[in-house]
Design a protein around this motif. Structure first.
Motif, PDB file in Angstrom:
ATOM      1  N   MET A  32       6.547  -5.330 -14.377  1.00  0.00           N
ATOM      2  CA  MET A  32       7.099  -6.593 -13.866  1.00  0.00           C
ATOM      3  C   MET A  32       8.521  -6.400 -13.339  1.00  0.00           C
ATOM      4  N   SER A  33       9.318  -5.592 -14.009  1.00  0.00           N
ATOM      5  CA  SER A  33      10.676  -5.353 -13.526  1.00  0.00           C
ATOM      6  C   SER A  33      10.646  -4.567 -12.215  1.00  0.00           C
ATOM      7  N   ALA A  34       9.672  -3.667 -12.056  1.00  0.00           N
ATOM      8  CA  ALA A  34       9.533  -2.950 -10.787  1.00  0.00           C
ATOM      9  C   ALA A  34       9.120  -3.916  -9.674  1.00  0.00           C
ATOM     10  N   LEU A  35       8.256  -4.881 -10.002  1.00  0.00           N
ATOM     11  CA  LEU A  35       7.871  -5.892  -9.017  1.00  0.00           C
ATOM     12  C   LEU A  35       9.062  -6.740  -8.599  1.00  0.00           C
ATOM     13  N   CYS A  36       9.919  -7.090  -9.549  1.00  0.00           N
ATOM     14  CA  CYS A  36      11.119  -7.862  -9.226  1.00  0.00           C
ATOM     15  C   CYS A  36      12.034  -7.062  -8.308  1.00  0.00           C
ATOM     16  N   GLY A  37      12.186  -5.784  -8.573  1.00  0.00           N
ATOM     17  CA  GLY A  37      13.010  -4.941  -7.716  1.00  0.00           C
ATOM     18  C   GLY A  37      12.437  -4.810  -6.325  1.00  0.00           C
ATOM     19  N   TYR A  38      11.119  -4.716  -6.215  1.00  0.00           N
ATOM     20  CA  TYR A  38      10.470  -4.639  -4.911  1.00  0.00           C
ATOM     21  C   TYR A  38      10.639  -5.960  -4.166  1.00  0.00           C
ATOM     22  N   GLY A  39      10.560  -7.069  -4.872  1.00  0.00           N
ATOM     23  CA  GLY A  39      10.710  -8.377  -4.238  1.00  0.00           C
ATOM     24  C   GLY A  39      12.116  -8.625  -3.742  1.00  0.00           C
ATOM     25  N   MET A  40      13.119  -8.073  -4.406  1.00  0.00           N
ATOM     26  CA  MET A  40      14.509  -8.277  -4.001  1.00  0.00           C
ATOM     27  C   MET A  40      14.957  -7.317  -2.899  1.00  0.00           C
ATOM     28  N   ALA A  41      14.173  -6.279  -2.644  1.00  0.00           N
ATOM     29  CA  ALA A  41      14.555  -5.297  -1.629  1.00  0.00           C
ATOM     30  C   ALA A  41      14.451  -5.920  -0.241  1.00  0.00           C
ATOM     31  N   PRO A  42      15.351  -5.531   0.662  1.00  0.00           N
ATOM     32  CA  PRO A  42      15.253  -6.074   2.024  1.00  0.00           C
ATOM     33  C   PRO A  42      14.051  -5.490   2.758  1.00  0.00           C
ATOM     34  N   GLY A  43      13.494  -6.265   3.635  1.00  0.00           N
ATOM     35  CA  GLY A  43      12.353  -5.808   4.420  1.00  0.00           C
ATOM     36  C   GLY A  43      11.130  -6.668   4.167  1.00  0.00           C
ATOM     37  N   GLU A  44      10.037  -6.266   4.781  1.00  0.00           N
ATOM     38  CA  GLU A  44       8.794  -7.024   4.649  1.00  0.00           C
ATOM     39  C   GLU A  44       8.154  -6.790   3.291  1.00  0.00           C
ATOM     40  N   LEU A  45       7.462  -7.812   2.821  1.00  0.00           N
ATOM     41  CA  LEU A  45       6.684  -7.685   1.587  1.00  0.00           C
ATOM     42  C   LEU A  45       5.231  -7.423   1.968  1.00  0.00           C
ATOM     43  N   ASP A  46       4.766  -6.243   1.681  1.00  0.00           N
ATOM     44  CA  ASP A  46       3.375  -5.887   1.943  1.00  0.00           C
ATOM     45  C   ASP A  46       2.622  -5.959   0.613  1.00  0.00           C
ATOM     46  N   ILE A  47       1.571  -6.753   0.565  1.00  0.00           N
ATOM     47  CA  ILE A  47       0.818  -6.969  -0.676  1.00  0.00           C
ATOM     48  C   ILE A  47       0.186  -5.671  -1.174  1.00  0.00           C
ATOM     49  N   MET A  48      -0.364  -4.868  -0.277  1.00  0.00           N
ATOM     50  CA  MET A  48      -1.016  -3.623  -0.686  1.00  0.00           C
ATOM     51  C   MET A  48       0.004  -2.645  -1.276  1.00  0.00           C
ATOM     52  N   VAL A  49       1.161  -2.525  -0.643  1.00  0.00           N
ATOM     53  CA  VAL A  49       2.213  -1.647  -1.159  1.00  0.00           C
ATOM     54  C   VAL A  49       2.710  -2.167  -2.502  1.00  0.00           C
ATOM     55  N   CYS A  50       2.847  -3.487  -2.626  1.00  0.00           N
ATOM     56  CA  CYS A  50       3.296  -4.089  -3.881  1.00  0.00           C
ATOM     57  C   CYS A  50       2.296  -3.810  -5.007  1.00  0.00           C
ATOM     58  N   PHE A  51       1.002  -3.942  -4.702  1.00  0.00           N
ATOM     59  CA  PHE A  51      -0.030  -3.682  -5.705  1.00  0.00           C
ATOM     60  C   PHE A  51      -0.037  -2.214  -6.114  1.00  0.00           C
ATOM     61  N   LEU A  52       0.008  -1.317  -5.131  1.00  0.00           N
ATOM     62  CA  LEU A  52      -0.022   0.115  -5.443  1.00  0.00           C
ATOM     63  C   LEU A  52       1.232   0.556  -6.195  1.00  0.00           C
ATOM     64  N   MET A  53       2.382  -0.026  -5.844  1.00  0.00           N
ATOM     65  CA  MET A  53       3.619   0.307  -6.548  1.00  0.00           C
ATOM     66  C   MET A  53       3.548  -0.143  -8.008  1.00  0.00           C
ATOM     67  N   SER A  54       3.045  -1.358  -8.241  1.00  0.00           N
ATOM     68  CA  SER A  54       2.960  -1.831  -9.625  1.00  0.00           C
ATOM     69  C   SER A  54       1.902  -1.063 -10.412  1.00  0.00           C
TER      70      SER A  54
END
Length: 108
Positions: free
Chosen positions: A68-90
């Motif tokens: 969850m903390s990694a997801l928060c960091g990904y959400g705060m990063a500048p740029g586009e939010l890609d759902i597939m990248v977000c899922f694979l990262m988590s």
């Protein structure tokens, strides 16, 4: 033999102090009854019990917080939010944290 492991409890016994300025704890925990060693315990391993064993070994609640903390960091990063990248990262964060926790349990 399983009844012996459930009754292993700890009691608090007072510790003797030699002076006023001692910085030792006032109580120490000792085993109240003789517990069997790890070699004496034979777990019941079945295919249906393995997922719960793996979840306890990998500390799934702590690992979920790490993901969850990694997801928060990904959400705060500048740029586009890609759902597939977000899922694979988590998923990758969850799996690497599970393996790190499992290694920590084995070595401890």
């Amino acid at each position: 033999m399983a009844d012996d492991t459930e009754d292993c409890s700890y009691t608090r016994q007072p510790l003797q102090r030699s002076g006023i300025h001692d910085r030792q704890p006032t109580h120490v925990q000792t085993k109240a009854k003789q517990c069997p060693d790890d070699e004496d315990i034979q777990p019941n391993l079945t295919l249906s019990s393995l997922p719960s064993i793996y979840l306890r070994l990998s500390k799934a609640k702590l690992t979920g917080l790490v993901a969850m903390s990694a997801l928060c960091g990904y959400g705060m990063a500048p740029g586009e939010l890609d759902i597939m990248v977000c899922f694979l990262m988590s998923l990758g964060t969850f799996m690497s944290s599970c393996s790190a926790n499992a290694f920590n349990q084995v070595f401890a």
